[in-house]
Design an enzyme around this catalytic site. Sequence first.
Site, PDB file in Angstrom:
ATOM      1  N   LYS A 174       0.795  -1.228   0.000  1.00 21.28           N
ATOM      2  CA  LYS A 174       0.000   0.000   0.000  1.00 21.28           C
ATOM      3  C   LYS A 174       0.825   1.274   0.000  1.00 21.28           C
ATOM      4  O   LYS A 174       0.294   2.346  -0.277  1.00 21.28           O
ATOM      5  CB  LYS A 174      -0.959  -0.010   1.187  1.00 21.28           C
ATOM      6  CG  LYS A 174      -2.061  -1.016   1.049  1.00 21.28           C
ATOM      7  CD  LYS A 174      -2.872  -0.753  -0.208  1.00 21.28           C
ATOM      8  CE  LYS A 174      -4.098  -1.625  -0.257  1.00 21.28           C
ATOM      9  NZ  LYS A 174      -4.948  -1.268  -1.414  1.00 21.28           N
TER      10      LYS A 174
ATOM     11  N   SER B 253      -3.695 -12.630   3.429  1.00 26.07           N
ATOM     12  CA  SER B 253      -3.965 -12.347   2.013  1.00 26.07           C
ATOM     13  C   SER B 253      -2.854 -12.936   1.136  1.00 26.07           C
ATOM     14  O   SER B 253      -3.109 -13.366   0.008  1.00 26.07           O
ATOM     15  CB  SER B 253      -4.117 -10.838   1.770  1.00 26.07           C
ATOM     16  OG  SER B 253      -2.949 -10.150   2.130  1.00 26.07           O
TER      17      SER B 253
END
Lengths: 336, 93
Positions: free
Chosen positions: A63, A280
């Site tokens: 991110k 994830s």
Amino acid sequence: MLDTFALFPTEGPPPAGPLRVPSVLHLIGNTPLLEITRLSTDIAPSVRVYAKLEGFNPGGSVKDRPALCMIQKGIENGALTPDKIILDSTSGNTGIALAMIGAVLGYPVELCIPANVSIERKKIISAYGAKMIFSSPMDGSDGALELCRERLQEHPERYFKPDQYFNPHNSLAHYQTTGPELWWQTKEQITHFVAGMGTGGTLMGTGRYLKEKNADIQIVGVEPDDAFHGLEGLKHMDSSIVPGIYYEKQLDRKISVSTEDAYETVYRLGREEGVLVGQSSGAAMWAALQVAREIDQGTVVTLFPDFGDKYLSTNLWIGWKEYNQRQANMRAEGAA
Amino acid sequence: MSAQVRIPTPLRRFTGGAEAISADGATVGALVDHIESNHPGIKERLCDEAGEVRRFVNIFVNGEDIRFINNLDTPVNEGDEVSIVPAIAGGSG
């Protein structure tokens, strides 16, 4: 085997890479690509599997890339002025990235976060000096999204909202960095790119770049197998508010992963490859291995959004003892 | 024993959109079975094949995590509030 690694080269120039940088933001991107060898023993010999380790970004996750791009573009186009507060909804990693970048550039940061994200994430965000506003744990990431919208509507003049779900600069970051890095790191050999779907930014941006280079490259999205799941960071698209930057038609395929399979893949990555990642990444790895098993030759690349240290207190590790016990039983049966 | 059970958003498709429902049972396990009889499909989301609570599911009785009490055998009393909370937030990546 160990002596084949040049851990401390005694001759020749030092390895290339940024040895001195003017800010931590200069360390974003250019993450390493790791070949997966132990988990992929049941695939054809001409198939290679790699994982891009985004945990090497300074904020600890993929991110950092979209957060930096969205803020840079906001400053460039005048939407983010020095008097504004950076506000967004996030389940954690984007919040950490925004908080880190805000700290470096001198902007206050406020984040709407579901109350049930891991305690480590909350502490990291606090450490960067950002403020958190919590939404109900019952409502997931969509609850945080709604809370953020309400706050923005009350005082639109006060905030700059990067809006990762709807900001095209989210996927642009991957088009400009992740895509070219993978193209170069695989020496143009990549045949499949497999990645999890949260905002869709990683898949859309990286996928678009790779398709432009070679239209045959398959872009595979990974999502939880049910609306009710334990894969923090991933969205079950059919039951969620669909992100504005997500276009399903740009995917060649979607693979659904159960929470249990993803968690066990995390355990295996730690024990067998020596890479501790989050859930994830476990889901992405599971799907990438499925793709790899179906082909006779190719280069399958997946992306691990972060490392696992932020999840040590979470439910991810609840089944760990049972997993270890099963492994021990299997070894005992094998030895008998 | 009748308790109020708070349902998270992803499971409300089984409860006709209801955020909270009433259910009967002397233990959390009995409560889950009762919910299943009225809202079929919900139990397999909460419990695995062995009948244990799935590892990503947290169930609280009056705010206490049943994993630290007695799992599905945790007693439920009249008027207790039971919350089902997925251990995730979702939505980055």
